[in-house]
Design a protein around this motif. Structure first.
Motif, PDB file in Angstrom:
ATOM      1  N   LEU A 198       0.834  -1.206   0.000  1.00 18.57           N
ATOM      2  CA  LEU A 198       0.000   0.000   0.000  1.00 18.57           C
ATOM      3  C   LEU A 198       0.869   1.257   0.000  1.00 18.57           C
ATOM      4  O   LEU A 198       0.568   2.241  -0.688  1.00 18.57           O
ATOM      5  CB  LEU A 198      -0.932   0.000   1.214  1.00 18.57           C
ATOM      6  CG  LEU A 198      -1.862  -1.204   1.360  1.00 18.57           C
ATOM      7  CD1 LEU A 198      -2.797  -1.017   2.546  1.00 18.57           C
ATOM      8  CD2 LEU A 198      -2.658  -1.435   0.076  1.00 18.57           C
ATOM      9  N   LEU A 199       1.945   1.220   0.763  1.00 19.96           N
ATOM     10  CA  LEU A 199       2.867   2.354   0.783  1.00 19.96           C
ATOM     11  C   LEU A 199       3.503   2.561  -0.590  1.00 19.96           C
ATOM     12  O   LEU A 199       3.595   3.701  -1.075  1.00 19.96           O
ATOM     13  CB  LEU A 199       3.953   2.118   1.835  1.00 19.96           C
ATOM     14  CG  LEU A 199       5.065   3.179   1.905  1.00 19.96           C
ATOM     15  CD1 LEU A 199       4.487   4.535   2.287  1.00 19.96           C
ATOM     16  CD2 LEU A 199       6.149   2.757   2.904  1.00 19.96           C
ATOM     17  N   MET A 200       3.915   1.466  -1.226  1.00 20.88           N
ATOM     18  CA  MET A 200       4.522   1.584  -2.551  1.00 20.88           C
ATOM     19  C   MET A 200       3.509   2.077  -3.582  1.00 20.88           C
ATOM     20  O   MET A 200       3.858   2.838  -4.490  1.00 20.88           O
ATOM     21  CB  MET A 200       5.092   0.232  -2.970  1.00 20.88           C
ATOM     22  CG  MET A 200       6.260  -0.253  -2.120  1.00 20.88           C
ATOM     23  SD  MET A 200       7.614   0.937  -2.041  1.00 20.88           S
ATOM     24  CE  MET A 200       8.147   0.963  -3.752  1.00 20.88           C
ATOM     25  N   ALA A 201       2.250   1.655  -3.435  1.00 20.01           N
ATOM     26  CA  ALA A 201       1.213   2.148  -4.335  1.00 20.01           C
ATOM     27  C   ALA A 201       1.035   3.651  -4.169  1.00 20.01           C
ATOM     28  O   ALA A 201       0.889   4.392  -5.160  1.00 20.01           O
ATOM     29  CB  ALA A 201      -0.100   1.417  -4.075  1.00 20.01           C
ATOM     30  N   TRP A 202       1.038   4.104  -2.939  1.00 15.56           N
ATOM     31  CA  TRP A 202       0.895   5.535  -2.658  1.00 15.56           C
ATOM     32  C   TRP A 202       2.047   6.326  -3.280  1.00 15.56           C
ATOM     33  O   TRP A 202       1.829   7.374  -3.914  1.00 15.56           O
ATOM     34  CB  TRP A 202       0.859   5.758  -1.148  1.00 15.56           C
ATOM     35  CG  TRP A 202       0.742   7.199  -0.744  1.00 15.56           C
ATOM     36  CD1 TRP A 202       1.751   8.058  -0.415  1.00 15.56           C
ATOM     37  CD2 TRP A 202      -0.467   7.959  -0.639  1.00 15.56           C
ATOM     38  NE1 TRP A 202       1.256   9.284  -0.107  1.00 15.56           N
ATOM     39  CE2 TRP A 202      -0.107   9.265  -0.239  1.00 15.56           C
ATOM     40  CE3 TRP A 202      -1.810   7.650  -0.841  1.00 15.56           C
ATOM     41  CZ2 TRP A 202      -1.043  10.261  -0.035  1.00 15.56           C
ATOM     42  CZ3 TRP A 202      -2.747   8.652  -0.644  1.00 15.56           C
ATOM     43  CH2 TRP A 202      -2.367   9.931  -0.242  1.00 15.56           C
TER      44      TRP A 202
END
Length: 608
Positions: free
Chosen positions: A431-435
Motif C-alpha cells: 500500500l505504501l509503494m502504491a501511494w
C-alpha cells in the motif's frame, strides 16, 4: 521409539501431506500456460522474449529448431531475465532450469516445483508451530497442545485456495513463500539459542550453523522475489523489540551485511542492475494509465493512488488472507448490510465474553448467540448467507485474542507479535509503494503472499479456542464456519475449472497449451521440403528498455513452438508477413497448406 501419541501425530501429518499433494497435483497440467508462465519458460531456457539474443536466428529468411536451440551462455540467461522479469527471481529460474533438465519440457513439469514447494509449506508449517509454541519448550513431550495447533495450522494450509492456486502457476511464489517461512523458523531458532534461559536441544544446530543457514536463506529468498525483504524486515523489528544480546546483534548485523553484499553482486554484475530503472519506467507507465485510461487499458483496472482507491483495493487483499473471511470483501460494499452483520457479531462477542467462564448462565443465554446471528437474515438485502458468515468475523477475532491470552506463555506471546507483523506488514508495504507510485496496479495478493503461513497459524488459534467454548457458544459459530467451508470448496472447484479470476487471473477457462499441441502436430506431419509459417504480428512496445529489440514484429509464437520442437530438428521455418494469426505447414513446394493452429487474434495467445 514412537509413543502412541507421536504415531498418531505422524499419521495425521502424513495424511495431510498426501491430501495437500493430491490437491495440488489435480489438474495441474490441464490448462495451457498463461503469459507470465510463458515468460518463465523462455527465461529458464535462456531465451529472450522477442529474440533479443537470437538475432542471428530470426534475421535470416529461414531458421531451424537446431539453430533456435544453439547453446546458451550465462549472459543469455541474465539477458532473458532482464527482458522477461525485470531481473527478478534468478534463484527460482536456476532451480527451474535444473528441474527441467532432468524432467523435460511440459506444462506439468514446468509447474512441478511450485507443487512441491507448496506441499512443503504444509510440512514446514507443522514443524514451525510445534517447535515454537510448545508449552514446555523444545524438550516438551508429544502430548503438548502445540501438536494439535500445528496439525490444525497444517490442515488450513492444505486447503488454503491461495496455496492450491499458486501451486498451479509456474512462477516464483510457492518457492519464495516456503523460503521465507524457513527463514522465520531459523530466525526464531537463533532467538531461542541466544536466550540465556533457553533449554538445550541436541537436535538444534549450533549458532554458527544457524547464522550461516539464515544468511543463505535470506540471499536465496531475495533472489527468488525481491519483496521477500518485507519478511526479513519484520525479523529486524522483532529483534529490535526483544533481542537484548549485544553479541547476537553484532552477529545478526554481520549476517545481514554479508547477505546484502552477496545479493548486491546480482544488482552490480547481473540482471538486477536494470531492475530499478525498469521499475521506475513501469511506475510512470502505470501512473499515466491510471490518469488517462484507468479501465480499458488491457492491464485491468488501474486507478490513481488516492486514499479511497487504495482502501478499496486493500480490503479484499486483507479479507482473503484469512480463510474464514475469504470472499467477504464484496459484502462490505453494502454498508448498511455490513454494519448490521458486524454489529450483531459484536453483540455476540460481548455476550460470549460476559459468560465465557460461567458454567450455568441464565437460560436465555443458551440460545442468544444463534438468535443474534440469525436475526439479521430477514434484513439483509444483499447475499444474506455471506453476510451471516461476516457476522462471525468479530467473534472469531475475539477467539484468537482469547487463545493468545489464555494458552500462550510470555515467550509465545512474543512469537504472536511476530506473527501479526508478518501477517500485515507485507500488504502494508504494498500500500505504501502504491501511494508512492501513484497507481493501484501492484496491490495484489501474490505480492504479499508471504503472510499466508502466519495467518494460517492465527486462524488455527481461533479454531482451537472455539473447542474450549461452552457448547451453546461454539455450536452456532461452528455451523457458520461450515457454511464458509462450503464456500472454500466452491472456490477450489472454480480454481480447478479455471473460472476463478481472483486466483487463475482469467475469468474464462484456458484451453490446453496450443504451442505444445502445435509442436506435436508439426513433429508428426513435417517432411523434408516442408515449410512452417508463423504469424507476423506488429509488436506492442510497453517498456522501451525491456521490450525494444531488433524485430518490428512479434516472434513470440515462433519462439514458444520451437521450445517444444526437437532440439536437433532441421525443420525449415519462417515468420510469414502474410499470416497474422495462424501457424501453417506448407507441404513441399505445393500450394497445399495445413492450418496447425489459429490463434483467432489474441484469444489463445496469452492464456485469456
Amino acid at each position: 521409539m514412537f509413543t502412541p501419541s507421536s504415531r498418531t501425530t505422524l499419521f495425521l501429518l502424513s495424511a495431510l501431506l498426501v491430501m495437500a499433494l493430491c490437491l495440488r497435483l489435480y489438474r495441474v497440467g490441464t490448462y495451457g500456460i498463461y503469459f507470465d508462465e510463458k515468460s518463465t519458460l523462455l527465461i529458464s531456457q535462456g531465451v529472450c522474449l522477442e529474440g533479443f539474443n537470437q538475432q542471428d536466428v530470426f534475421s535470416k529468411p529461414y531458421f531451424t529448431p537446431a539453430e533456435f536451440w544453439k547453446p546458451k551462455t550465462f549472459n543469455d540467461f541474465i539477458e532473458a531475465n532482464i527482458r522477461g522479469d525485470i531481473g527478478n527471481s534468478p534463484a527460482y529460474y536456476g532451480v527451474l532450469w535444473l528441474w527441467m533438465e532432468v524432467f523435460g519440457l511440459s506444462d506439468t513439469s514446468l509447474r512441478m516445483p511450485s507443487v512441491i514447494f507448496s506441499t512443503l509449506i504444509v510440512w514446514l508449517l507443522f514443524v514451525f508451530v510445534r517447535r515454537h509454541f510448545r508449552s514446555g519448550g523444545p524438550l516438551a513431550g508429544d502430548r503438548d497442545p502445540a501438536n494439535s495447533l500445528a496439525l490444525v495450522s497444517a490442515a488450513i494450509a492444505t486447503i488454503e485456495p491461495f496455496f492450491v492456486a499458486y501451486s498451479h502457476i509456474a512462477r516464483n511464489y510457492s518457492m519464495t513463500f516456503f523460503l521465507t517461512l524457513l527463514g522465520t523458523h531459523i530466525f526464531l531458532l537463533i532467538m531461542e539459542r541466544v536466550r540465556s534461559t533457553a533449554p538445550t536441544d541436541r537436535k538444534t544446530p549450533s549458532l554458527p550453523l544457524l547464522y550461516l543457514a539464515y544468511g543463505l536463506v535470506f540471499v536465496t529468498s531475495v533472489l527468488s522475489h525481491y519483496l521477500s525483504t518485507t519478511v526479513f524486515l519484520c525479523h529486524g523489528v522483532y529483534a529490535l523489540l526483544y533481542l537484548r544480546n549485544t553479541r547476537s546483534w553484532v552477529t545478526l548485523g554481520l549476517t545481514s551485511v554479508i547477505g546484502l553484499g552477496l545479493v548486491s553482486l546480482w544488482f552490480i554484475y547481473g540482471g538486477g542492475k536494470y531492475t530499478f530503472y525498469i521499475l521506475e519506467e513501469q511506475k510512470n507507465f502505470y501512473h499515466n494509465l491510471a490518469l488517462t485510461n484507468p479501465r480499458n487499458n488491457g492491464f485491468g483496472i488501474i486507478l490513481p493512488a488516492t486514499l479511497p482507491n487504495i482502501t478499496v483495493r486493500a480490503i479484499p487483499v486483507f479479507s482473503d488472507l484469512f480463510i474464514v473471511t475469504n470472499g467477504l470483501s464484496q459484502t462490505l460494499g453494502g454498508i448498511r448490510n455490513a454494519v448490521l452483520a458486524l454489529g450483531l457479531g459484536a453483540l455476540s462477542t460481548v455476550l460470549i465474553h460476559r459468560y465465557f467462564s460461567v458454567a450455568m448462565p441464565p437460560v436465555w443465554v443458551y440460545g442468544a448467540v444463534p438468535v443474534l446471528l440469525l436475526s439479521g437474515l430477514p434484513f439483509y438485502t444483499l447475499e444474506p448467507i455471506r453476510l451471516l458468515v461476516l457476522s462471525i468475523a468479530i467473534p472469531f477475532v475475539y477467539l484468537i485474542g482469547r487463545y493468545v491470552i489464555d494458552q500462550t506463555n510470555t515467550q509465545q506471546k512474543r512469537f504472536v507479535s511476530l506473527l501479526f507483523l508478518l501477517a500485515f506488514v507485507p500488504t502494508l508495504f504494498l500500500l505504501l509503494m502504491a501511494w508512492r507510485s501513484g497507481h493501484t496496479y501492484g496491490i495484489t495478493q501474490r505480492y504479499s503472499g508471504f503472510s499466508f503461513p502466519y495467518v494460517c497459524i492465527l486462524v488455527a488459534m481461533g479454531l482451537s479456542q472455539l473447542t474450549r467454548l461452552r457448547w451453546w457458544f461454539s455450536l452456532p459459530i461452528a455451523a457458520v464456519l461450515l457454511i464458509q467451508t462450503a464456500h472454500i470448496v466452491r472456490i477450489l472447484g472454480d480454481i480447478y475449472a479455471d473460472t476463478s479470476p481472483k486466483y487463475t487471473l482469467f475469468g474464462e477457462p484456458r484451453i490446453s497449451n496450443p504451442y505444445w499441441s502445435a509442436a506435436q502436430q508439426l513433429t508428426k506431419l513435417y517432411a523434408p521440403g516442408d515449410t512452417i509459417l508463423y504469424p507476423n504480428k506488429k509488436r506492442i512496445i510497453v517498456s522501451e528498455k525491456n521490450d525494444k529489440s531488433f524485430s518490428p514484429v512479434s516472434l513470440y509464437d515462433a519462439q514458444l513452438v520451437n521450445i517444444y520442437l526437437p532440439q536437433d530438428a532441421q525443420y525449415i521455418q519462417r515468420v510469414d508477413p502474410n499470416e497474422r494469426d495462424r501457424i501453417v505447414l506448407v507441404k513441399g513446394h505445393s500450394d497445399k497448406k495445413i492450418t496447425i493452429f489459429d490463434f483467432q487474434g489474441s484469444t489463445y495467445r496469452y492464456g485469456d
